[in-house]
Motif scaffolding. Structure first.
Motif, mmCIF file in Angstrom:
data_model
loop_
_atom_site.group_PDB
_atom_site.id
_atom_site.type_symbol
_atom_site.label_atom_id
_atom_site.label_comp_id
_atom_site.label_asym_id
_atom_site.label_seq_id
_atom_site.Cartn_x
_atom_site.Cartn_y
_atom_site.Cartn_z
ATOM 1 N N ILE A 199 22.979 0.065 -23.140
ATOM 2 C CA ILE A 199 21.641 -0.441 -23.459
ATOM 3 C C ILE A 199 20.938 0.480 -24.456
ATOM 4 O O ILE A 199 19.883 0.126 -24.990
ATOM 5 C CB ILE A 199 20.785 -0.615 -22.200
ATOM 6 C CG1 ILE A 199 20.636 0.717 -21.457
ATOM 7 C CG2 ILE A 199 21.397 -1.673 -21.281
ATOM 8 C CD1 ILE A 199 19.656 0.646 -20.290
ATOM 9 N N ARG A 248 21.524 0.188 -30.396
ATOM 10 C CA ARG A 248 20.640 -0.732 -31.121
ATOM 11 C C ARG A 248 21.354 -2.039 -31.416
ATOM 12 O O ARG A 248 20.761 -3.122 -31.322
ATOM 13 C CB ARG A 248 20.176 -0.083 -32.430
ATOM 14 C CG ARG A 248 19.266 -0.976 -33.271
ATOM 15 C CD ARG A 248 18.783 -0.263 -34.517
ATOM 16 N NE ARG A 248 17.956 0.887 -34.182
ATOM 17 C CZ ARG A 248 17.399 1.690 -35.095
ATOM 18 N NH1 ARG A 248 17.607 1.449 -36.391
ATOM 19 N NH2 ARG A 248 16.658 2.711 -34.722
ATOM 20 N N ARG A 270 21.362 -4.146 -28.229
ATOM 21 C CA ARG A 270 20.028 -4.701 -27.947
ATOM 22 C C ARG A 270 19.738 -5.878 -28.864
ATOM 23 O O ARG A 270 19.147 -6.882 -28.442
ATOM 24 C CB ARG A 270 18.961 -3.615 -28.074
ATOM 25 C CG ARG A 270 19.064 -2.524 -27.014
ATOM 26 C CD ARG A 270 17.760 -1.738 -26.895
ATOM 27 N NE ARG A 270 17.361 -1.120 -28.158
ATOM 28 C CZ ARG A 270 17.727 0.089 -28.549
ATOM 29 N NH1 ARG A 270 18.546 0.822 -27.773
ATOM 30 N NH2 ARG A 270 17.305 0.594 -29.695
ATOM 31 N N HIS A 281 21.853 -8.747 -27.497
ATOM 32 C CA HIS A 281 21.314 -9.240 -26.230
ATOM 33 C C HIS A 281 20.150 -10.184 -26.462
ATOM 34 O O HIS A 281 19.925 -11.115 -25.672
ATOM 35 C CB HIS A 281 20.872 -8.052 -25.369
ATOM 36 C CG HIS A 281 20.393 -8.433 -24.015
ATOM 37 N ND1 HIS A 281 19.062 -8.426 -23.662
ATOM 38 C CD2 HIS A 281 21.070 -8.865 -22.917
ATOM 39 C CE1 HIS A 281 18.938 -8.819 -22.412
ATOM 40 N NE2 HIS A 281 20.137 -9.099 -21.937
#
Length: 227
Positions: free
Chosen positions: A10, A13, A16, A19
């Motif tokens: 997590i 970058r 993220r 996601h």
């Protein structure tokens, strides 16, 4: 066939970003597979299906493929632990008529809605199914189509739990001409019985339902726990 377990970081970058955008996630995962001819679908040619499982322990990406992936192609900080990839031969050996298996599938239940006043040749509009009853009906129909059935519990209900998931969002195209992708997934956890081994094996290979490029359709199987 291969199944990979990826534990993303997590802190990455790139993860993220993926996601938050299923189209980006699709592109990132496809980077681990060979390119195909322009006339073909890279996802279909490589047999790619994926699912993101979330738990208190963190996120886990399950990636199924017909081609062995090269996860070294991911960004350097993408994974919190080394990728694990194994053959799915034992899974397919377990697919025999009458076999009861535990399963999980994140899917995109939909149906076609047609205007009764529209011409018969006109295609209807595909809409997402949001209520539990409609989603249970959807998975039961997929079983009839794909060689499995969901048994009944002692009280007559289908032996499957349906968990609504947050919408999956993504964007296709360029910054000047972007189109938004919205998927309304649900997670199905339960038991199934194989009724047609060939049809069910094909469903495991190719997935069920729509939005397969966006984290839907992968069937995970396991022995039914002894109680």
């Amino acid at each position: 066939m291969y199944l990979s377990r990826l534990r993303p970081s997590i802190r990455s970058r790139a993860y993220r970003r993926d996601h938050a955008d299923v189209q980006h996630m699709h592109r990132t995962l496809m980077s681990a597979f060979p390119e195909v001819d322009a006339d073909g679908s890279a996802r279909k040619e490589n047999g790619l299906l994926w699912r993101l499982d979330r738990s208190d322990a963190g996120h886990m990406l399950l990636v199924q493929s017909a081609v062995e992936p090269d996860w070294a192609q991911l960004p350097d900080d993408y994974l919190a632990a080394p990728a694990e990839t194994r053959s799915m031969a034992a899974v397919f050996e377990a697919i025999v008529p009458g076999r009861e298996l535990a399963f999980r599938c994140t899917a995109n239940p939909t149906r076609i809605v047609r205007d009764p006043k529209a011409p018969k040749f006109e295609r209807g509009r595909r809409v997402a199914l949001h209520d539990e009853k409609s989603r249970l009906g959807w998975i039961a129909r997929k079983g009839e189509q794909h060689g499995f059935e969901i048994p009944a519990t002692h009280d007559g209900a289908l032996a499957v739990d349906v968990v609504p998931l947050p919408p999956a969002i993504g964007y296709k195209g360029t910054s000047s001409r972007r189109s938004k992708i919205t998927v309304s997934p649900a997670q199905f956890d339960g038991r199934l019985v194989v009724t047609d081994a060939d049809a069910f094996a094909e469903a495991v290979r190719t997935g069920i339902g729509r939005a397969k490029a966006y984290g839907c359709g992968l069937l995970s199987l396991a022995p039914v726990p002894f109680v």
